[in-house]
Structure formats: structure tokens, C-alpha cells
Design a protein around this motif. Structure first.
Motif: not given
Length: 177
Positions: A2-6, A139-143
Motif C-alpha cells: 500500500l505504501q507504494t500506491e501513493a 481515493d487512497i484516503k477514502n479506501n
């Protein structure tokens, strides 16, 4: 994972991005930054930010660091940058601080624009990219944000702050200064 998503938002972004620590050592950068300066990424990491500016710009870069320490950000700072081949280009530096979960300064997210490239079409593509990046971060913040570990949240928060600043930057005005 997940860290890499941002961070993925920056990988092949149209903007020059680097992350530095609190003493000006480059910890990470994207391919746009490396390519623009004519280096392999591996040649950049661990180097001082002063290696990418000509000596006559060291004072301006040092003033930029001081401003960042005092205010937590740097906006619209004109600095000349030096490529590996010795050629230079006029840049505008924007930086926001990155903090850990205890609000200790880790470093900064820095974006550099080549002033000579700030034409209407390029500005439009930057603005579209900033908007898309904000949507991905939202989107990352919400999910996913609540599932992130503290380091990933810190990284996310730093990138969110950087893109908020970039969205409010008038790139057309920067080109005219």
C-alpha cells in the motif's frame, strides 16, 4: 504494497520530483528528475542537492534550505540547475516538509519546474496531472488510508500536502517572473 500506491503517482510523472532528508541529501527521485539532469537514478541517490546546482547558485540553494527549515515549505524559488553534461537550466523549486507520526521533520518533497518549458501546453498537462494525482490520493484516503502503517501514512500525508501546494500554484505566473 500500500505504501507504494501513493509513490506510484510520482514514478513516471511529468514533473521533476525528489525527496531529501533534513540535511539536503537526496533520498529518492523520479525518472523525470534523473533524466532531466542526465544521470542514472543510482548516481543521484545519496548525493547532496548542491551537486545539481552550479557554484554561483549555492547561496540561493542555501537560502532555500533556510526558508524551508523556518517555514516548512519553499514556494516559487528561482534556482539554476546543472546537468551532468555541465549545461544549466532555470528552475523554479517548490518544496513541502515531510514529517513522521510524531511530527519530527524527515525531509521534504521537492518539485522543480524548468522555466523554459512552462509554455501553455505544458502547463495544461501539469495541471491535468496534478488533478489526477489529487484524485488518486483522495481515493487512497477514502479506501486504504486507515490500513496504512505509520510510515506509509507519513509518506501519503507529505505527498498530499505537496500536491495541494502544486494545485494552488499559478504556473503561468511563474513563467512570467
Amino acid at each position: 504494497m500500500l505504501q507504494t500506491e501513493a509513490r506510484k503517482i510520482l514514478k513516471d510523472a511529468p514533473i521533476m520530483w525528489r525527496r531529501i532528508n533534513s540535511i539536503g541529501i537526496i533520498l529518492d527521485c523520479n525518472s523525470t528528475y534523473a533524466n532531466k539532469l542526465g544521470y542514472a537514478k543510482s548516481e543521484i541517490l545519496g548525493k547532496s542537492i548542491f551537486e545539481h546546482v552550479p557554484k554561483d547558485s549555492w547561496e540561493v540553494m542555501n537560502d532555500s534550505l533556510k526558508a524551508w527549515f523556518e517555514t516548512g515549505k519553499v514556494t516559487d524559488r528561482k534556482i539554476t540547475f546543472k546537468k551532468q553534461d555541465g549545461n544549466t537550466f532555470p528552475g523554479i523549486l517548490q518544496a513541502t516538509s515531510l514529517y513522521d507520526e510524531k511530527k519530527n521533520l524527515l525531509g521534504s518533497n521537492t518539485v522543480i519546474f524548468d522555466i523554459s518549458e512552462l509554455k501553455d501546453e505544458k502547463i495544461k498537462s501539469f495541471q491535468e496531472y496534478f488533478k489526477e494525482a489529487k484524485e488518486k490520493l483522495d481515493d487512497i484516503k477514502n479506501n486504504e488510508y486507515s490500513k496504512l502503517d505509520e510510515n506509509s501514512k507519513s509518506e501519503y500525508d507529505g505527498l498530499k500536502k505537496m500536491f495541494d501546494m502544486l494545485l494552488s500554484t499559478d504556473l503561468k505566473k511563474l513563467n512570467k517572473n
